[in-house]
Write an enzyme that holds these catalytic residues in place. Sequence first.
Site, PDB file in Angstrom:
ATOM      1  N   LYS A  25      -6.767   2.513   5.174  1.00 38.71           N
ATOM      2  CA  LYS A  25      -5.310   2.596   5.167  1.00 38.71           C
ATOM      3  C   LYS A  25      -4.809   3.807   5.952  1.00 38.71           C
ATOM      4  O   LYS A  25      -3.707   3.783   6.504  1.00 38.71           O
ATOM      5  CB  LYS A  25      -4.792   2.607   3.734  1.00 38.71           C
ATOM      6  N   TYR A  57     -11.290   2.103   0.880  1.00 41.41           N
ATOM      7  CA  TYR A  57      -9.937   1.582   1.050  1.00 41.41           C
ATOM      8  C   TYR A  57      -9.033   2.643   1.665  1.00 41.41           C
ATOM      9  O   TYR A  57      -8.262   2.372   2.586  1.00 41.41           O
ATOM     10  CB  TYR A  57      -9.407   1.142  -0.312  1.00 41.41           C
ATOM     11  N   SER A 113      -0.959   2.151   2.623  1.00 41.28           N
ATOM     12  CA  SER A 113      -0.960   2.452   1.193  1.00 41.28           C
ATOM     13  C   SER A 113      -0.843   3.964   1.032  1.00 41.28           C
ATOM     14  O   SER A 113      -1.283   4.723   1.906  1.00 41.28           O
ATOM     15  CB  SER A 113      -2.256   1.965   0.539  1.00 41.28           C
TER      16      SER A 113
END
Length: 294
Positions: free
Chosen positions: A163, A159, A145
């Site tokens: 990533k 998160y 991402s």
Amino acid sequence: MRLTEGQVAVVTGAASGIGLAMARRFAAEGLKVVLADVEEDALKRAAGELADDGARVLARTVDVGDRDSVLALADAAYDTFGAVHVLCNNAGVGSGAEGRMWEHEPNDWKWAFAVNVWGVFHGIQAFVPRMLAGGEPGHVVNTSSGDGGIAPLPTASVYAVTKAAVVTMTESLYAHLKAERADVGASVLFPGPHMLRTGLWESHRNRPERYAKERPRRTPYRSLGQWEAAMKEAGHDVAFTPVEEVAEFVVEGIRARRFWMLPASEHSDRQIRARSASMLDRADPSYLESFILD
């Protein structure tokens, strides 16, 4: 790598969103598709849809954070189709973490890492040795991402960390495959360039009990629709990239053996340049300041 009829593609997180779009796109190329997802009912619907369209499909309920579950997926794929040519480690979740990093619950990190990091590693370990032993051209696509893979969004730091790890893992995989002189390529995917309508915002619905939150959230989970409404109320237009465009980008990237599956974006390019300049200048990460919470 050429994608040809009869090859086999494995996609995790395949019951919806980017994963389902990739599975549809591979099926359109004549590939047999192996769908893996933790959400059983959605997985059945996705597999039924593809089968009705004429695709050869194997669907398996899989928790990618569980190594044995992914090893069983590999066994099933090879027992059913005899080979795997494309592996897309795509399953991902948010974390449900709130507040400052030091206030986060350990289970928020454990769950996000189990799926977003360990899930990718489990896929690599379960499939890549067999892909190499098969001696046929192949490709591994790991979904990262821009949040973390390029620069972290501090409001979603858990998160972002996962990533970022996916990028480094894929770079390492690329180097190892090159050292083996393997005919198997590797790519890291940055879905975009805009927001995507996926189930990531509601990933808490599939959170396993072993990673349950230890205390109630201070604020309720916000859906994508609620976030979009809040952005519009604040006067911000939100652009979305259709998941079908991401799937097409993946197919093109596999054919080109492109490592960085990073769509053109002025915003991403600015972030990359700003972060690189910060490192080269040994300067503070000022590119984060517009995101830092009050």
